[in-house]
Scaffold this active site. Structure first.
Site, PDB file in Angstrom:
ATOM      1  N   ASP A 293      -4.630   0.878  -2.058  1.00 48.06           N
ATOM      2  CA  ASP A 293      -4.860   0.475  -3.447  1.00 48.06           C
ATOM      3  C   ASP A 293      -6.043  -0.479  -3.504  1.00 48.06           C
ATOM      4  O   ASP A 293      -6.627  -0.824  -2.460  1.00 48.06           O
ATOM      5  CB  ASP A 293      -3.609  -0.165  -4.045  1.00 48.06           C
ATOM      6  CG  ASP A 293      -3.445   0.171  -5.530  1.00 48.06           C
ATOM      7  OD1 ASP A 293      -4.466   0.136  -6.259  1.00 48.06           O
ATOM      8  OD2 ASP A 293      -2.314   0.446  -5.964  1.00 48.06           O
TER       9      ASP A 293
ATOM     10  N   GLY B 180      -8.976   0.139  -1.144  1.00 48.25           N
ATOM     11  CA  GLY B 180      -9.875   1.232  -1.466  1.00 48.25           C
ATOM     12  C   GLY B 180      -9.628   1.767  -2.860  1.00 48.25           C
ATOM     13  O   GLY B 180      -8.643   1.419  -3.519  1.00 48.25           O
ATOM     14  N   ASP B 181     -10.535   2.620  -3.305  1.00 43.83           N
ATOM     15  CA  ASP B 181     -10.476   3.266  -4.616  1.00 43.83           C
ATOM     16  C   ASP B 181     -10.306   4.753  -4.387  1.00 43.83           C
ATOM     17  O   ASP B 181     -11.200   5.407  -3.841  1.00 43.83           O
ATOM     18  CB  ASP B 181     -11.760   2.965  -5.394  1.00 43.83           C
ATOM     19  CG  ASP B 181     -11.750   3.504  -6.809  1.00 43.83           C
ATOM     20  OD1 ASP B 181     -11.095   4.537  -7.044  1.00 43.83           O
ATOM     21  OD2 ASP B 181     -12.406   2.913  -7.676  1.00 43.83           O
ATOM     22  N   PHE B 182      -9.173   5.314  -4.772  1.00 43.83           N
ATOM     23  CA  PHE B 182      -8.916   6.722  -4.457  1.00 43.83           C
ATOM     24  C   PHE B 182      -9.829   7.674  -5.209  1.00 43.83           C
ATOM     25  O   PHE B 182      -9.928   8.847  -4.861  1.00 43.83           O
ATOM     26  CB  PHE B 182      -7.438   7.090  -4.645  1.00 43.83           C
ATOM     27  CG  PHE B 182      -6.872   6.858  -6.021  1.00 43.83           C
ATOM     28  CD1 PHE B 182      -7.182   7.678  -7.080  1.00 43.83           C
ATOM     29  CD2 PHE B 182      -5.971   5.820  -6.239  1.00 43.83           C
ATOM     30  CE1 PHE B 182      -6.642   7.479  -8.338  1.00 43.83           C
ATOM     31  CE2 PHE B 182      -5.406   5.611  -7.487  1.00 43.83           C
ATOM     32  CZ  PHE B 182      -5.745   6.439  -8.547  1.00 43.83           C
TER      33      PHE B 182
ATOM     34  N   HIS C 251      -0.220  11.524 -13.420  1.00 42.05           N
ATOM     35  CA  HIS C 251      -0.076  11.673 -14.874  1.00 42.05           C
ATOM     36  C   HIS C 251      -1.069  10.817 -15.650  1.00 42.05           C
ATOM     37  O   HIS C 251      -1.250  11.015 -16.851  1.00 42.05           O
ATOM     38  CB  HIS C 251       1.362  11.375 -15.309  1.00 42.05           C
ATOM     39  CG  HIS C 251       1.713   9.916 -15.339  1.00 42.05           C
ATOM     40  ND1 HIS C 251       2.713   9.411 -16.140  1.00 42.05           N
ATOM     41  CD2 HIS C 251       1.217   8.850 -14.665  1.00 42.05           C
ATOM     42  CE1 HIS C 251       2.819   8.108 -15.963  1.00 42.05           C
ATOM     43  NE2 HIS C 251       1.926   7.744 -15.084  1.00 42.05           N
TER      44      HIS C 251
END
Length: 358
Positions: free
Chosen positions: A221, A247-249, A267
């Site tokens: 995250d 991190g940034d997915f 979602h």
């Protein structure tokens, strides 16, 4: 003759109908706010040690409302099943119902009130703008008038430790029962590593490790969440089995793992975003790897999972073009990404794990 018969049948039909469902749902915000106020005032935590009278509760809340209205509020919660009561009015003492004592006492490990705290502090007022959202297709949260959009809401959230902790508590709270059910129902013993994408404070990884002794977990995250996650992971004595990886997915490569899980992540995107992320997940997983999404999967006929449908409307409020989905939707998207088969694992209440196998 036909007119008379029609009128007679209409009269009979009207005699069988009742507006109770209409009133119950239409005025449902009354009951909702009564509960949310109780969570806000930490009423169930206050009653955790034992029963109290209405006068005791009024004094502890420093309430200036009339005692009659305190009775009305508490007895509403009794009628809804959230409190128990012995005696009446001045002779009454109030205590927690079994479920509220377990789930809404902040001092107990089962506490899941974080999502209700967020509902009271944020979502309640944003949902007043559902009409506008349905007409404009635009989000209605804090980023409504912000040119940077919804992501700017998160950047502001991460700058406020208190609000960030509330948000983490909300995300953990709404998923606690589901994560425990997933840990019990899925055989993680066949896999050696798990990656929780957008894993917040590591709650899913914690539950999996508590139930399965050999698996190693990674919570992935954004960097501002790292100290909150590490603190929680360490409090369960699991720092040797769970690592937090910042991190940034959307932007970064995903760490390798046998199982990749997302809880209430997919979602929050439009269809294009969902497909892009699923493609990244597929490329990251090894052959035989597993992808799971833990969400309120809507039934394929779109008739039964009311909470899942309402959650999709909540995504309209929060993100504008994001939405919840059915298992058929999930099967279509994962098939396009290259997954071989899917299955649905019911969890707690309206929530399921949609599982795709590579």
């Amino acid at each position: 003759m036909n007119t008379e018969l029609t009128a007679e049948k209409t009269t009979q039909l009207k005699g069988q109908l009742t507006p109770s469902k209409i009133m119950q749902v239409g005025m449902g915000f009354w009951a909702s706010k009564a509960l949310l106020s109780a969570v806000h005032f930490e009423l169930f935590t206050l009653l955790g040690p034992g029963p109290l009278s209405a006068h005791d509760i009024q004094e502890k809340l420093s309430s200036k409302a009339s005692i009659r209205h305190i009775y009305d509020w508490l007895d509403t919660l009794v009628s809804l099943g959230f409190l128990e009561r012995k005696g009446l009015l001045d002779q009454a003492v109030y205590s927690n119902a079994e479920d509220t004592d377990f789930f809404l006492d902040m001092k107990k490990p089962g506490y899941m009130g974080g999502i209700l705290e967020m509902a009271n502090n944020r979502l309640y007022k944003h949902w007043m703008n559902l009409d506008e959202a349905l007409l404009t297709g635009q989000q209605q949260n804090e980023s409504k008038d912000d040119p940077h959009g919804n992501m700017d809401f998160f950047s502001k959230l991460y700058q406020d430790p208190g609000k960030l902790q509330e948000f983490m508590n909300a995300m953990s709270g709404i998923q606690t029962g589901n994560f425990i059910a997933l840990s019990n129902k899925f055989n993680f013993d066949n896999y050696s590593s798990l990656l929780d994408v957008g894993g917040a404070d590591g709650w899913l990884s914690i539950q999996v490790c508590l139930h399965h002794t050999d698996i190693q977990c990674t919570t992935f995250d954004l960097p501002p969440i790292e100290p909150l996650a590490k603190k929680k992971i360490e409090s369960y004595g699991l720092k040797d089995r769970i690592q937090f990886m910042p991190g940034d997915f959307f932007k970064d490569e995903l760490p390798k793992a046998d199982i990749i899980v997302m809880g209430n992540i997919l979602h929050g995107m439009n269809e294009e975003g969902k497909l892009q992320l699923l493609d990244k997940v597929f490329k990251t997983l090894p052959d035989g790897g597993v992808f799971m999404t833990v969400e309120n999967i809507i039934d394929n006929e779109r008739r039964q999972n009311t909470f899942g449908l309402l959650m999709s409307l909540n995504m309209l409020i929060e993100n504008g073009d994001a939405f919840d989905y059915t298992l058929d939707d999930f099967k279509n998207w994962t098939s396009r990404a290259g997954f071989k088969r899917v299955e649905l694992l019911p969890l707690s209440g309206p929530t399921s794990a949609a599982i795709a196998y590579k």
